[in-house]
Scaffold this motif. Structure first.
Motif, PDB file in Angstrom:
ATOM      1  N   ILE A  55       0.844  -1.198   0.000  1.00 40.30           N
ATOM      2  CA  ILE A  55       0.000   0.000   0.000  1.00 40.30           C
ATOM      3  C   ILE A  55       0.878   1.246   0.000  1.00 40.30           C
ATOM      4  CG2 ILE A  55      -1.757   1.299   1.286  1.00 40.30           C
ATOM      5  CD1 ILE A  55      -2.651  -1.379   2.491  1.00 40.30           C
ATOM      6  N   ALA A  56       0.488   2.241  -0.777  1.00 36.82           N
ATOM      7  CA  ALA A  56       1.141   3.545  -0.767  1.00 36.82           C
ATOM      8  C   ALA A  56       0.065   4.622  -0.796  1.00 36.82           C
ATOM      9  CB  ALA A  56       2.080   3.703  -1.955  1.00 36.82           C
ATOM     10  N   GLU A  57       0.025   5.437   0.236  1.00 34.24           N
ATOM     11  CA  GLU A  57      -0.879   6.580   0.293  1.00 34.24           C
ATOM     12  C   GLU A  57      -0.045   7.850   0.215  1.00 34.24           C
ATOM     13  OE1 GLU A  57      -4.088   6.621   0.185  1.00 34.24           O
ATOM     14  OE2 GLU A  57      -4.381   4.439   0.334  1.00 34.24           O
ATOM     15  N   THR A  58      -0.433   8.760  -0.665  1.00 33.10           N
ATOM     16  CA  THR A  58       0.340   9.984  -0.859  1.00 33.10           C
ATOM     17  C   THR A  58      -0.560  11.209  -0.743  1.00 33.10           C
ATOM     18  OG1 THR A  58       0.009   9.911  -3.263  1.00 33.10           O
ATOM     19  CG2 THR A  58       1.981   8.825  -2.388  1.00 33.10           C
ATOM     20  N   ARG A  59       0.078  12.346  -0.533  1.00 35.52           N
ATOM     21  CA  ARG A  59      -0.670  13.593  -0.411  1.00 35.52           C
ATOM     22  C   ARG A  59       0.248  14.767  -0.753  1.00 35.52           C
ATOM     23  NH1 ARG A  59      -5.237  15.068   2.927  1.00 35.52           N
ATOM     24  NH2 ARG A  59      -5.220  12.899   3.647  1.00 35.52           N
ATOM     25  N   ILE A  60      -0.243  15.681  -1.583  1.00 41.53           N
ATOM     26  CA  ILE A  60       0.459  16.927  -1.885  1.00 41.53           C
ATOM     27  C   ILE A  60      -0.168  18.030  -1.040  1.00 41.53           C
ATOM     28  CG2 ILE A  60       1.051  18.626  -3.658  1.00 41.53           C
ATOM     29  CD1 ILE A  60       0.840  16.385  -5.728  1.00 41.53           C
ATOM     30  N   ASP A  61       0.671  18.784  -0.327  1.00 41.09           N
ATOM     31  CA  ASP A  61       0.152  19.882   0.480  1.00 41.09           C
ATOM     32  C   ASP A  61       0.992  21.140   0.232  1.00 41.09           C
ATOM     33  OD1 ASP A  61       2.498  19.509   1.928  1.00 41.09           O
ATOM     34  OD2 ASP A  61       1.531  18.428   3.549  1.00 41.09           O
ATOM     35  N   ASP A  62       0.814  22.143   1.061  1.00 45.57           N
ATOM     36  CA  ASP A  62       1.505  23.410   0.822  1.00 45.57           C
ATOM     37  C   ASP A  62       2.966  23.395   1.255  1.00 45.57           C
ATOM     38  OD1 ASP A  62       1.097  23.299   3.524  1.00 45.57           O
ATOM     39  OD2 ASP A  62       0.135  25.267   3.708  1.00 45.57           O
ATOM     40  N   ARG A  63       3.448  22.246   1.755  1.00 43.57           N
ATOM     41  CA  ARG A  63       4.854  22.132   2.150  1.00 43.57           C
ATOM     42  C   ARG A  63       5.611  21.086   1.333  1.00 43.57           C
ATOM     43  NH1 ARG A  63       4.467  21.227   8.492  1.00 43.57           N
ATOM     44  NH2 ARG A  63       2.819  19.820   7.774  1.00 43.57           N
ATOM     45  N   GLY A  64       4.946  20.538   0.311  1.00 44.23           N
ATOM     46  CA  GLY A  64       5.578  19.517  -0.516  1.00 44.23           C
ATOM     47  C   GLY A  64       4.659  18.335  -0.690  1.00 44.23           C
ATOM     48  N   TRP A  65       5.176  17.123  -0.463  1.00 40.32           N
ATOM     49  CA  TRP A  65       4.321  15.946  -0.568  1.00 40.32           C
ATOM     50  C   TRP A  65       4.800  14.867   0.394  1.00 40.32           C
ATOM     51  CZ3 TRP A  65       5.692  11.127  -3.065  1.00 40.32           C
ATOM     52  CH2 TRP A  65       6.936  11.119  -3.712  1.00 40.32           C
ATOM     53  N   ILE A  66       3.890  13.935   0.682  1.00 37.71           N
ATOM     54  CA  ILE A  66       4.126  12.871   1.653  1.00 37.71           C
ATOM     55  C   ILE A  66       3.826  11.531   0.996  1.00 37.71           C
ATOM     56  CG2 ILE A  66       3.301  11.826   3.809  1.00 37.71           C
ATOM     57  CD1 ILE A  66       2.674  14.643   4.800  1.00 37.71           C
ATOM     58  N   ALA A  67       4.659  10.535   1.277  1.00 39.63           N
ATOM     59  CA  ALA A  67       4.386   9.157   0.876  1.00 39.63           C
ATOM     60  C   ALA A  67       4.399   8.289   2.127  1.00 39.63           C
ATOM     61  CB  ALA A  67       5.438   8.660  -0.113  1.00 39.63           C
ATOM     62  N   GLU A  68       3.344   7.517   2.310  1.00 40.58           N
ATOM     63  CA  GLU A  68       3.216   6.618   3.457  1.00 40.58           C
ATOM     64  C   GLU A  68       3.064   5.203   2.909  1.00 40.58           C
ATOM     65  OE1 GLU A  68       1.018   7.025   7.802  1.00 40.58           O
ATOM     66  OE2 GLU A  68       0.025   7.797   6.003  1.00 40.58           O
ATOM     67  N   LEU A  69       4.075   4.361   3.131  1.00 38.14           N
ATOM     68  CA  LEU A  69       4.119   3.017   2.560  1.00 38.14           C
ATOM     69  C   LEU A  69       3.890   1.967   3.637  1.00 38.14           C
ATOM     70  CD1 LEU A  69       5.630   4.813   0.460  1.00 38.14           C
ATOM     71  CD2 LEU A  69       7.161   2.885   0.050  1.00 38.14           C
ATOM     72  N   ALA A  70       3.150   0.925   3.286  1.00 39.01           N
ATOM     73  CA  ALA A  70       2.969  -0.241   4.141  1.00 39.01           C
ATOM     74  C   ALA A  70       3.354  -1.470   3.325  1.00 39.01           C
ATOM     75  CB  ALA A  70       1.528  -0.347   4.631  1.00 39.01           C
ATOM     76  N   ILE A  71       4.442  -2.136   3.709  1.00 36.96           N
ATOM     77  CA  ILE A  71       4.978  -3.275   2.969  1.00 36.96           C
ATOM     78  C   ILE A  71       4.807  -4.526   3.830  1.00 36.96           C
ATOM     79  CG2 ILE A  71       7.021  -4.250   1.850  1.00 36.96           C
ATOM     80  CD1 ILE A  71       8.084  -1.342   1.637  1.00 36.96           C
ATOM     81  N   PRO A  72       3.872  -5.414   3.499  1.00 35.82           N
ATOM     82  CA  PRO A  72       3.671  -6.620   4.313  1.00 35.82           C
ATOM     83  C   PRO A  72       4.877  -7.558   4.222  1.00 35.82           C
ATOM     84  CG  PRO A  72       1.773  -6.173   2.894  1.00 35.82           C
ATOM     85  CD  PRO A  72       2.891  -5.300   2.417  1.00 35.82           C
ATOM     86  N   PHE A  73       5.246  -8.142   5.338  1.00 34.90           N
ATOM     87  CA  PHE A  73       6.351  -9.106   5.333  1.00 34.90           C
ATOM     88  C   PHE A  73       5.989 -10.362   4.547  1.00 34.90           C
ATOM     89  CE2 PHE A  73       7.186  -6.846   9.475  1.00 34.90           C
ATOM     90  CZ  PHE A  73       8.261  -6.119   8.990  1.00 34.90           C
ATOM     91  N   ALA A  74       4.690 -10.621   4.376  1.00 36.79           N
ATOM     92  CA  ALA A  74       4.262 -11.822   3.669  1.00 36.79           C
ATOM     93  C   ALA A  74       4.658 -11.808   2.198  1.00 36.79           C
ATOM     94  CB  ALA A  74       2.747 -12.002   3.791  1.00 36.79           C
ATOM     95  N   ILE A  75       4.929 -10.632   1.613  1.00 31.72           N
ATOM     96  CA  ILE A  75       5.322 -10.590   0.199  1.00 31.72           C
ATOM     97  C   ILE A  75       6.833 -10.693   0.033  1.00 31.72           C
ATOM     98  CG2 ILE A  75       3.299  -9.170  -0.305  1.00 31.72           C
ATOM     99  CD1 ILE A  75       5.232  -6.817  -0.800  1.00 31.72           C
ATOM    100  N   LEU A  76       7.578 -10.741   1.144  1.00 37.94           N
ATOM    101  CA  LEU A  76       9.034 -10.754   1.095  1.00 37.94           C
ATOM    102  C   LEU A  76       9.577 -12.121   1.488  1.00 37.94           C
ATOM    103  CD1 LEU A  76       9.730  -7.412   3.029  1.00 37.94           C
ATOM    104  CD2 LEU A  76       9.386  -7.695   0.552  1.00 37.94           C
ATOM    105  N   SER A  77      10.702 -12.473   0.912  1.00 43.68           N
ATOM    106  CA  SER A  77      11.487 -13.605   1.402  1.00 43.68           C
ATOM    107  C   SER A  77      12.554 -13.050   2.334  1.00 43.68           C
ATOM    108  CB  SER A  77      12.143 -14.350   0.237  1.00 43.68           C
ATOM    109  OG  SER A  77      11.180 -14.962  -0.578  1.00 43.68           O
ATOM    110  N   PHE A  78      12.699 -13.654   3.522  1.00 47.93           N
ATOM    111  CA  PHE A  78      13.690 -13.155   4.474  1.00 47.93           C
ATOM    112  C   PHE A  78      14.042 -14.251   5.463  1.00 47.93           C
ATOM    113  CE2 PHE A  78       9.541 -12.051   6.212  1.00 47.93           C
ATOM    114  CZ  PHE A  78       9.626 -12.459   7.542  1.00 47.93           C
ATOM    115  N   ASN A  79      15.136 -14.040   6.168  1.00 44.11           N
ATOM    116  CA  ASN A  79      15.591 -14.949   7.216  1.00 44.11           C
ATOM    117  C   ASN A  79      15.027 -14.455   8.544  1.00 44.11           C
ATOM    118  OD1 ASN A  79      16.923 -16.481   9.114  1.00 44.11           O
ATOM    119  ND2 ASN A  79      18.977 -16.102   8.304  1.00 44.11           N
ATOM    120  N   PRO A  80      14.084 -15.199   9.175  1.00 40.04           N
ATOM    121  CA  PRO A  80      13.446 -14.709  10.408  1.00 40.04           C
ATOM    122  C   PRO A  80      14.422 -14.485  11.562  1.00 40.04           C
ATOM    123  CG  PRO A  80      12.222 -16.554   9.473  1.00 40.04           C
ATOM    124  CD  PRO A  80      13.519 -16.480   8.735  1.00 40.04           C
ATOM    125  N   SER A  81      15.568 -15.132  11.527  1.00 38.71           N
ATOM    126  CA  SER A  81      16.527 -14.972  12.621  1.00 38.71           C
ATOM    127  C   SER A  81      17.452 -13.770  12.429  1.00 38.71           C
ATOM    128  CB  SER A  81      17.382 -16.241  12.759  1.00 38.71           C
ATOM    129  OG  SER A  81      18.168 -16.441  11.597  1.00 38.71           O
TER     130      SER A  81
END
Length: 282
Positions: free
Chosen positions: A176-202
């Motif tokens: 998920i990526a939610e963004t917003r442009i305002d009077d000071r620039g812009w914002i990006a808010e990302l949510a990256i689920p661990f379920a879509i990634l391969s990783f070493n849990p330890s």
């Protein structure tokens, strides 16, 4: 008389109070005023902050959870003037819980009306737009990782990184990526689920980098390894995120149900029939 002239010259050289106040308005304020700066940012190590209540994904970094996260502030220009300070400030914050990594980016801009953003399609080429790019190396092996990119309109682009630097954009993760442009620039808010990634849990440390493009100035800035001869997907040159523990990887599966309503009209009887067709994507 000479002393009087000297004092008068000093007084005339002091800017008016109104000018000082006006200049102060241009100075950026960090998005989360209670957040600590990263003490060891010189070593490019960012401690992750674990939260029990995730931030609300709305393109606004005012949640209480963001107040707990350290703020990355040190970016360096790569293009056009390698090694110089950026023309605009950028701040990055990181949070995580059992299932998700959250990245909050404030891209300050003194002329938000000139922000360049034309693409809205998934996996469109965002190189001509303002955008931010996040890199993850979950195995810290400098070979395999992930790229996540978003522009101010919320258009997303993602890729697998292999062989340490090459990008494969035919991979699509559910994030998920939610963004917003305002009077000071812009914002990006990302949510990256661990379920879509391969990783070493330890493993408690991952590779991480972040880069920003300001399109109208052809400006590229980066956190780790701001070197023109390096690309952001070079995993060997990334920084680190630390203190990672207790992640829930799940099964790596997502099920998305859907329903299609079809209407058919009989030309002879002028009657319309409706048919509901359910299904799901796995």
């Amino acid at each position: 008389m000479r002393r009087l002239r000297l004092m008068l010259g000093v007084l005339l050289s002091v800017p008016a109070a109104a000018d000082v106040l006006e200049a102060a308005k241009e100075l950026p304020v960090l998005p989360a005023l209670g957040s600590p700066e990263i003490a060891n940012e010189d070593r490019l190590d960012v401690p992750l902050t674990r939260v029990t209540t995730p931030p609300r994904l709305d393109g606004v970094l005012n949640d209480r959870s963001w107040q707990q996260a350290p703020v990355i502030t040190r970016f360096t220009q790569i293009e056009p003037d390698e090694g110089t300070p950026p023309s605009e400030a950028t701040t990055v914050q990181l949070l995580y819980d059992d299932t998700t990594l959250y990245v909050g980016i404030r891209a300050w801009d003194s002329r938000p009306q000139d922000i360049t953003a034309s693409q809205m399609q998934r996996d469109a080429d965002l190189n001509n737009d303002d955008h931010v790019t996040v890199i993850l190396d979950p195995f810290l092996n400098f070979r395999d990782g992930y790229l996540f990119r978003v522009n101010p309109l919320g258009a997303k682009e993602d890729a697998l990184i292999f062989n340490g630097v090459e990008e494969r954009f035919d991979w699509d993760g559910i994030w998920i990526a939610e963004t917003r442009i305002d009077d000071r620039g812009w914002i990006a808010e990302l949510a990256i689920p661990f379920a879509i990634l391969s990783f070493n849990p330890s493993l408690t440390t991952w590779g991480f980098n972040v880069e920003r493009r300001i399109a109208r100035r052809n400006e590229l800035i980066r956190w780790a390894t701001p070197d023109r001869d390096k690309v952001v997907s070079s995993l060997q040159d990334a920084g680190r995120i630390t203190d990672i523990a207790g992640l829930d990887q799940g099964l790596g599966l997502r099920v998305k149900p859907f329903a299609v309503l079809r209407a058919r009209r009989n030309g002879n009887t002028d009657k319309t029939g409706l048919k509901l067709e359910p299904g799901f994507d796995l």
